[in-house]
Design a protein around this motif. Structure first.
Motif, PDB file in Angstrom:
ATOM      1  N   MET A   1       0.803  -1.182  -0.001  1.00 37.29           N
ATOM      2  CA  MET A   1      -0.028   0.101  -0.151  1.00 37.29           C
ATOM      3  C   MET A   1       0.941   1.236   0.034  1.00 37.29           C
ATOM      4  N   ARG A   2       0.436   2.089  -0.988  1.00 30.86           N
ATOM      5  CA  ARG A   2       1.316   3.466  -0.662  1.00 30.86           C
ATOM      6  C   ARG A   2       0.622   4.192   0.279  1.00 30.86           C
TER       7      ARG A   2
ATOM      8  N   HIS B  97       5.482  -2.223 -11.076  1.00 29.52           N
ATOM      9  CA  HIS B  97       4.777  -1.527 -10.636  1.00 29.52           C
ATOM     10  C   HIS B  97       3.156  -1.884 -10.650  1.00 29.52           C
ATOM     11  N   THR B  99      -0.110  -5.039 -10.430  1.00 30.08           N
ATOM     12  CA  THR B  99      -0.293  -5.875  -9.398  1.00 30.08           C
ATOM     13  C   THR B  99      -0.170  -7.316  -9.482  1.00 30.08           C
ATOM     14  N   ASP B 142      -3.590 -10.158  -0.614  1.00 29.55           N
ATOM     15  CA  ASP B 142      -4.190  -8.820  -1.197  1.00 29.55           C
ATOM     16  C   ASP B 142      -3.414  -8.954  -2.922  1.00 29.55           C
ATOM     17  N   ARG B 145      -1.652  -5.927  -4.689  1.00 33.03           N
ATOM     18  CA  ARG B 145      -0.302  -5.276  -4.253  1.00 33.03           C
ATOM     19  C   ARG B 145       0.469  -5.422  -5.548  1.00 33.03           C
ATOM     20  N   PRO B 146       1.506  -4.121  -5.593  1.00 33.91           N
ATOM     21  CA  PRO B 146       2.387  -4.195  -6.719  1.00 33.91           C
ATOM     22  C   PRO B 146       3.321  -5.422  -6.306  1.00 33.91           C
ATOM     23  N   SER B 148       6.360  -5.140  -7.029  1.00 37.62           N
ATOM     24  CA  SER B 148       7.635  -4.765  -6.307  1.00 37.62           C
ATOM     25  C   SER B 148       7.624  -4.897  -4.796  1.00 37.62           C
ATOM     26  N   ASP B 149       6.311  -5.290  -4.186  1.00 43.13           N
ATOM     27  CA  ASP B 149       6.466  -5.051  -2.908  1.00 43.13           C
ATOM     28  C   ASP B 149       6.845  -6.619  -2.063  1.00 43.13           C
ATOM     29  N   LEU B 150       6.786  -7.557  -3.158  1.00 40.64           N
ATOM     30  CA  LEU B 150       7.022  -8.911  -2.977  1.00 40.64           C
ATOM     31  C   LEU B 150       8.480  -9.191  -2.683  1.00 40.64           C
ATOM     32  N   SER B 151       8.627 -10.275  -2.100  1.00 42.28           N
ATOM     33  CA  SER B 151      10.382 -10.843  -1.979  1.00 42.28           C
ATOM     34  C   SER B 151      10.485 -11.520  -3.396  1.00 42.28           C
ATOM     35  N   GLN B 155       8.061 -13.443  -6.058  1.00 44.35           N
ATOM     36  CA  GLN B 155       8.149 -12.977  -7.768  1.00 44.35           C
ATOM     37  C   GLN B 155       8.114 -14.107  -8.348  1.00 44.35           C
TER      38      GLN B 155
END
Ligand SMILES: Nc1ncnc2c1ncn2[C@@H]1O[C@H](COP(=O)(O)OP(=O)(O)OP(=O)(O)O)[C@@H](O)[C@H]1O
Ligand SMILES: [Mg+2]
Lengths: 313, 257
Positions: A1-2, B97, B99, B142, B145-146, B148-151, B155
């Motif tokens: 989340m941003r 970027h 999801t 979720d 989520r983009p 890039s948030d994942l490990s 990924q």
């Protein structure tokens, strides 16, 4: 989340601008003034939405203002010489689309980076507009069937505002709900990954630039109709304003990405600033300084796609 | 490993030159459905070249490829993907970027009916994306989520879920653990085993002999663009394998063919 601040910070700033002028500038809150702002930004917003769509595919379109001027004089001259308004509108839209397709062809077929390609096409469009008109404006008493596009009012709201809303909704729906729109986004976000996944990225880049041209044509028709006149450089100072709106929009909602709601709020903020500054008695050129500062500040804080597009060869 | 069925992939005399550079010559190879094989070799041995040919990114200069018993000629990665060969690249080929769900369906979106309208069926894509990730034991709360948030390991799971979405029968993984830590590497090895359990063929390209020995059944050794032999994984240790790669000599007791 941003974080929320990153997503809505600039939108809050827009509210602050609104509040500031509401309190300090006399007449700012008057309904006719607010509708006037909305009407004033409508062409800018339509141009900005077009620019956003090209940028979504990671291509820069620096030609939309000159293409809009060319489309406007072609449209105006046809109305002026008593041709059917339908033909004039079609010519305006068609020239816009043709300009966009030319951009797309130069970028995808000749592999000229869009920064250069669209600058060159801008020069060509500018030259053609002067060539067509001999450098003078076309002004006349034109049939209301044409001028109503820009001067009509429906449900108390000026037609240009309706056009702006229509274009914004269409663009938003296209990007969020259709496969082609999603692939346009993928192309800009990760060109190589999209290509490996089977997306025809060249077609998408062509489409983005073509849509930008089409928006320029539409803005030109609306502008010509609302002014009842057309000049070969009538949209040139909208280049910076529309780009500033998009850049400002990229700092909100989906930071770093051109997005339609952001572009609208960006255009509205800039419209309010311009209007409020005039009401406060600031000289006209102060707006230019403000625009320049907005562009620098916005790009400095979030411009990943833009920078990629600008320097991609 | 007795190969009873028609092999899912059969290469005969496949070669490739880039201008005057010979990158690959005369490679014969058979891989069974559900098998996990490794492609190993020194730098410049031709592993990436072979991967690019199988994934449709490059076309072979000579030789033939049969996929599921039918001769094929892929003109693009999209062709290979369509046929059922998915490749996960070292740099992952994900859009950071976008999801999780968007990455899984990029280029292969599900549409609402009637399909010619081109409208995205987001609800179904989300539902099915969750299903694919579940098959790797990767429970995401979720999907919006983009990535890039994942490990790094997560990924890889997204990249493999995309392969499942294409109903890939063969998944090629080029250096999937190169950039990962110990725990993440273990997760990716589990993903590979999970693919095997689902009868998906895996071709693993790796410089890490421990990884290769841990998950594969068979190892194909390349040297200077030629296949020098095949090794049954159960009969080698990581250190003998490293030696084999350097010398190009297959220990007779471990040779598969
Ligand atoms: N696009 C290309 N153009 C020219 N030569 C190439 C090209 N790609 C690979 N080669 C050459 O082909 C040979 C095989 O290269 P390849 O990349 O397939 O090896 P590799 O086994 O993947 O090596 P590494 O372990 O270093 O990744 C090398 O000699 C390489 O220089
Ligand atoms: Mg390699």
């Amino acid at each position: 989340m941003r974080p929320l601040v990153a997503r809505f910070g600039t939108a809050l700033a827009a509210c602050a601008v609104f509040a500031f002028f509401a309190l300090t500038a006399d007449g700012f809150l008057a309904p006719y003034n607010l509708l006037g702002i909305a009407k004033q930004i409508s062409h800018i917003a339509i141009l900005a939405i077009g620019f956003s769509l090209a940028l979504t595919a990671a291509e820069l379109d620096l030609s939309f203002a000159n293409i809009a001027s060319l489309a406007a004089v072609a449209c105006g001259m046809l109305v002026h010489t008593h041709h059917s308004p339908v033909l004039a509108v079609a010519a305006g839209l068609g020239l816009g689309l043709a300009g966009g397709l030319l951009n797309g062809a130069v970028v995808t077929l000749l592999k000229v980076p869009s920064l250069i390609a669209t600058l060159a096409v801008a020069a060509i469009a500018n030259g053609l507009a002067f060539l067509l008109t001999g450098g003078v404006s076309v002004v006349g008493r034109w049939p209301t069937s044409f001028t109503a596009i820009g001067r009509g009012v429906w449900l108390g709201v000026p037609m240009p505002v309706w056009w702006m809303a229509l274009v914004a909704l269409a663009a938003l729906w296209f990007l969020k709900q259709t496969r082609t729109g999603f692939r346009l986004v993928c192309t800009g976000e990760a060109t190589q990954a999209a290509a490996l996944a089977g997306v025809k990225v060249k077609h998408m880049k062509l489409l983005g630039l073509a849509l930008s041209g089409l928006c320029a044509g539409l803005a030109a028709v609306i502008l010509t109709a609302s002014l009842s006149s057309a000049a070969p450089n009538m949209a040139s100072d909208m280049l910076l304003t529309a780009i500033a709106a998009v850049m400002l929009g990229m700092t909100m909602f989906e930071p770093g990405t051109p997005n339609i709601p952001g572009t609208l709020v960006g255009a509205l903020t800039i419209g309010m600033l311009a209007n409020g500054l005039v009401l406060l008695g600031a000289p006209y050129y102060v707006q230019d300084i403000v625009l320049g500062l907005i562009i620098i500040a916005s790009v400095a804080t979030s411009a990943s796609v833009l920078t990629r597009a600008a320097f991609a060869v | 490993m007795a190969v009873v069925d028609e092999p899912v992939l059969r290469l005969s005399g496949v070669g490739k030159h880039y201008g005057g550079v010979r990158a690959l010559s005369g490679v014969d190879l058979e891989i069974a459905q559900g098998e996990c094989v490794a492609l190993v070799g020194d730098n410049g041995a031709g592993k990436s070249t072979l991967v690019r040919i199988l994934s449709g990114a490059h076309q072979p200069s000579e030789g033939t490829i049969a996929f599921a018993g039918r001769p094929v000629r892929f003109r693009s990665p999209a062709d290979a993907l369509e046929a059922g060969i998915a490749t996960t690249y070292q740099d992952l080929a994900l859009a950071p970027h976008l999801t999780i769900a968007q990455n899984i369906y990029m280029g292969g979106e599900l549409l609402l009916r009637p399909h010619f309208l081109g409208l995205l069926d987001k609800a179904r894509m989300r539902r099915e994306a969750r299903g694919y990730l579940d098959r790797f034991g990767f429970a995401v709360n979720d999907l919006d989520r983009p990535v890039s948030d994942l490990s790094g390991g997560q990924q890889q799971a997204v990249a493999l879920a995309r392969a499942l979405r294409w109903q890939a029968r063969v998944v090629i993984m080029d250096e999937p653990t190169a950039a990962l830590g110990v725990g993440e590497t273990r997760m990716v090895l589990d993903l590979i085993r999970a693919l095997g359990a689902q009868k998906v063929t895996v071709i693993l390209v790796s410089h890490d002999m421990d990884d290769v020995v841990a998950v594969t059944q068979r190892i194909i050794v390349l040297k200077r663009g030629r296949k020098v032999g095949e090794v049954v994984t159960a009969r080698v240790s990581p250190s003998t394998l490293a030696h084999t790669i350097m010398t190009g000599e297959i220990p007779p007791e471990a040779s598969a063919a």
